[in-house]
Design an enzyme around this catalytic site. Structure first.
Site, PDB file in Angstrom:
ATOM      1  N   ASP A 265      54.630  85.986  31.711  1.00  7.92           N
ATOM      2  CA  ASP A 265      53.295  85.419  31.793  1.00  7.92           C
ATOM      3  C   ASP A 265      53.134  84.813  33.188  1.00  7.92           C
ATOM      4  OD1 ASP A 265      51.264  83.710  29.291  1.00  7.92           O
ATOM      5  OD2 ASP A 265      50.778  84.443  31.291  1.00  7.92           O
TER       6      ASP A 265
HETATM    7  C1  GLC Z   1      47.611  83.523  31.343  1.00  7.91           C
HETATM    8  C2  GLC Z   1      47.810  83.769  29.869  1.00  7.91           C
HETATM    9  C3  GLC Z   1      48.078  85.198  29.512  1.00  7.91           C
HETATM   10  C4  GLC Z   1      47.324  86.102  30.465  1.00  7.91           C
HETATM   11  C5  GLC Z   1      47.915  85.911  31.842  1.00  7.91           C
HETATM   12  C6  GLC Z   1      47.210  86.769  32.901  1.00  7.91           C
HETATM   13  O1  GLC Z   1      48.292  82.374  31.742  1.00  7.91           O
HETATM   14  O2  GLC Z   1      48.805  82.978  29.222  1.00  7.91           O
HETATM   15  O3  GLC Z   1      47.684  85.387  28.146  1.00  7.91           O
HETATM   16  O4  GLC Z   1      47.463  87.450  30.055  1.00  7.91           O
HETATM   17  O5  GLC Z   1      47.894  84.553  32.254  1.00  7.91           O
HETATM   18  O6  GLC Z   1      45.906  86.324  33.074  1.00  7.91           O
END
Ligand code: GLC
Length: 717
Positions: A265
């Site tokens: 993430d």
């Molecule tokens: C965010 C979220 C995740 C998302 C990622 C990219 O922090 O936790 O669900 O896909 O970043 O935007």
């Protein structure tokens, strides 16, 4: 079949720097900046030089086809090996045509509608240059204080698993279609169990709870062929998921056999430092690569440290090669080597956005996602009555919910517009009365006035989209601002009133639920929200939603969920006092339970039978029940099938959902619905953590929600 590139040969030609580059994912702005200064800041924050941008492997957050084409073109002009970039984005419930939030779709129990929503999103995304969507989010949720419950499908592993499969199939098709995009299941694992519902907070649970409740839906997504997994921010058994070899290597790769791409993430690799499980960049990179995290999103420890780790013999280059190959394989499968631009086309995308077919699909699943919680003879409404629409969401486009970043509130059909579309503007009056989170009351007067002059009042209350989603936990989950006081003021007029909720989480609405004669949970219903609400209110669509997440009696009751354990001192009934598992000040039961929802008709359950009372090895028991529509309107019933294991080597839930069927019946029509009980269905992780069914007595239950069920006993011999 796309033109195949020899990716092994390609790998052999790459330097360690180029390999590490493939493992880096950066946000779009790094590729778009016109001037050096514009990105120096973020680049220096990331600790990388500009040339790393042009060695990276993938991009997140692409905005449109033109942007993607420009970046891909510029990148390939600079690329030695001509390895195309992979473009990813969060398409969670629609791209430009926004669908109801996933929690709403979870309440539809409509898998076909869920799959269709993903197919529509995939087409609009693919035309906009997206190759991978960071969806479905399948985290099991029990705590409405957490802002991201809106993104999940609910509190049950079986239902979440069914939706995980439907979404993956909708996005991916067979991965050869021109609009098929790769899905990325997230957040692995257990993110929904953040302590106290506080965002990014610690998750700590037994391995059994992890495996019994939280892991099944991720596994279901992978069994459906999901191509990518995203790690979660939280710890699992004391180790952050993103550096967790047990979770990522032992369970995900070894036990489940997943050999696809794992992406962190946003920043989660670097956060191993904040978690305190890594002492420096090299340590971070080592832990993440050993946990088989292939792509590092928006931190740069791989490009900073992997070469050094290989040179000093700490990490084998083989680990890096495996990650690079998984990424190249996905690029190959997506056909990027053959056509790095795929179907990206701005004009075609704009023709697809919000087209009639897509709006219709959004409207249909929105009507199926709404849950009628109460109706004392108010609904459906008469189209010829004078209607006052009051409340802060009476005419608001802010009904798309979170993770709708390409959607535009001004393109949403508001509640007022939907009703005017349905019955004309002549009989409609509107007054906001108050804001969503303000405390001003001067607007009450106008709202009271139009309500007094009307035959019927629609009270439109709820949250802002920004009050749910990531980093949007709320400790108090009542209606924000002064809305409850406003509602009581309007309800005190004792006009026929229906309260419509537009929100992203189960709210604490206990007092409101007693005061309002009718109550419709519409969630954040998306671009077609106003039309869908009007369809339901006037009976052109029948309410069929059933809660996929319990509504707590109060925030102090959280977590409250249906598939809980009996305890050693279960309270025999709500009034029982003394030494029982109970509260002094509230009931144990939620305000509205899992599976609950009303229709405009009534259904009788009768003649529940089992084909046999003992299940021997290899056999199946048929559990049948007759459902009859005993009202005077057509209706859709979601027949729910639960099982309880009466005695286990560990405690077993009071009931577990094991099947459901939606039947639409005309008035007086009846239908027999049958479920099959198999030994596989009875398996669980027992005291030795073996996944087995244990012989003994079980209860089969069938009903309209997790509380109102018919029961029969059977035995596994
Ligand atoms: C965010 C979220 C995740 C998302 C990622 C990219 O922090 O936790 O669900 O896909 O970043 O935007």
């Amino acid at each position: 079949m796309h033109r195949q590139v020899d990716i092994q040969k390609l790998l052999r030609a790459m330097t360690i720097e180029e390999k590490a580059g493939q493992l880096l994912q950066l946000a779009t702005f790094f590729y778009l900046s016109e001037t050096e200064g514009e990105i120096t800041g973020p680049l220096s924050d990331l600790g990388i030089a500009e040339d790393e941008v042009w060695r990276s492997g993938s991009v997140l957050g692409i905005n449109n086809a033109e942007e993607m084409i420009a970046i891909q073109k510029k990148y390939l002009e600079n690329s030695k090996h001509k390895i195309p970039l992979l473009f990813m984005a969060d398409i969670v419930h629609g791209y430009r045509t926004i669908f109801p939030i996933p929690l709403a779709i979870g309440c539809s129990w409509n898998l076909e509608g869920a799959k269709k929503s993903a197919q529509v999103a995939a087409k609009e995304a693919a035309l906009s240059g997206v190759h991978v969507t960071f969806s479905p989010m399948v985290d099991l949720v029990r705590d409405p204080r957490w802002g991201r419950v809106m993104e999940a499908t609910g509190e049950d592993p079986y239902l979440n698993s069914a939706f995980a499969k439907a979404f993956v199939e909708g996005y991916q098709g067979d991965m050869t279609g021109e609009y098929d995009i790769a899905a990325c299941v997230k957040h692995f694992a257990g993110y929904g169990a953040a302590e106290a519902g506080r965002e990014y907070n610690t998750v700590d649970m037994s391995d059994r709870t992890l495996r019994e409740y939280y892991l099944p839906a991720y596994k279901a997504a992978l069994d459906a062929g999901c191509r990518m997994v995203m790690t979660s921010f939280n710890t699992v058994h004391g180790v952050p998921a993103t550096g967790n070899k047990y979770l990522m290597r032992e369970i995900l790769r070894d036990e489940w056999g997943f050999d696809g791409v794992v992406i962190s993430d946003w920043g989660a690799v670097g956060e191993l430092l904040q978690h305190g499980v890594a002492k420096d960049s090299k340590d971070v990179a080592q832990k993440a690569i050993e946990a088989s995290v292939d792509i590092e999103m928006m931190t740069s420890h791989y490009v900073q440290s992997l070469k050094k780790l290989v040179e000093d013999g700490t990490v084998s280059e083989t680990l890096i090669d495996e990650s690079v190959l998984r990424i190249l394989k996905l690029k190959q499968e997506l056909g990027l080597f053959e056509n790095p631009y795929k179907v990206a086309n701005l004009q075609k995308a704009q023709e697809a956005f919000l087209c009639e077919e897509h709006r219709e699909a959004a409207r249909e699943i929105a009507t199926k996602s709404m849950v009628l919680l109460k109706n004392e003879g108010i609904l459906p409404l008469d189209k010829n009555k004078k209607i006052a629409i009051v409340g802060p969401l009476a005419d608001s486009g802010d009904i798309l919910g979170a993770w709708a970043w390409q959607g535009k509130p001004e393109e949403a059909i508001t509640l007022k517009q939907g009703i005017e579309c349905k019955v004309g503007a002549q009989n409609i009056s509107v007054a906001m009365g108050c804001t969503i989170d303000g405390i001003e009351t001067e607007g009450f007067k106008e709202a009271i006035k139009i309500a007094q002059e009307a035959d019927v009042v629609i009270l439109a209350l709820g949250e802002k989209s920004s009050m749910c989603g990531e980093a949007a936990s709320r400790a108090f989950i009542k209606l924000p601002g002064i809305q409850e006081e406003f509602a009581k003021t309007i309800l005190a007029l004792e006009k026929p009133t229906v309260t419509v909720l537009l929100n992203g989480r189960p709210l604490e609405i206990t007092e409101l639920s007693t005061l309002t004669p009718a109550l419709l949970e519409a969630w954040f219903p998306g671009t077609e929200g106003g039309n869908a609400i009007a369809d339901i209110l006037f009976g052109d669509s029948i309410p069929s939603g059933r809660l996929s997440m319990s509504f707590p009696y109060t925030v102090g009751q959280i977590p409250v969920y249906y598939n809980c354990y009996n305890t050693g001192r279960p309270q025999p009934n709500e009034d029982a006092e003394g030494y029982f598992s109970r509260y002094l000040d509230i009931p144990n039961a939620p305000l509205y339970p899992f599976g609950y929802g009303l229709s405009y008709t009534e259904f009788n359950y009768d003649n529940f039978t089992l084909s046999q009372e003992v299940l021997h090895e290899g056999e199946t028991i048929k559990a049948s029940v007759c459902i009859k529509n005993v009202g005077n309107r057509v209706g859709t019933e979601t027949v729910q099938f639960y099982i309880k294991d009466e005695v286990g080597s560990t405690v077993r839930p009071l009931k577990e959902l094991k099947g459901f069927r939606q039947v639409t019946l005309q008035p007086q029509e009846e239908k027999t619905v049958t479920f099959e009980i198999t030994e596989e269905m009875l398996k669980y992780h027992n005291i030795k953590s073996d996944y087995v069914a244990e012989k003994g007595s079980f209860i089969a239950m069938v009903g309209k929600n997790a509380v109102e069920v018919l029961s029969l006993n059977f035995e596994l011999a």
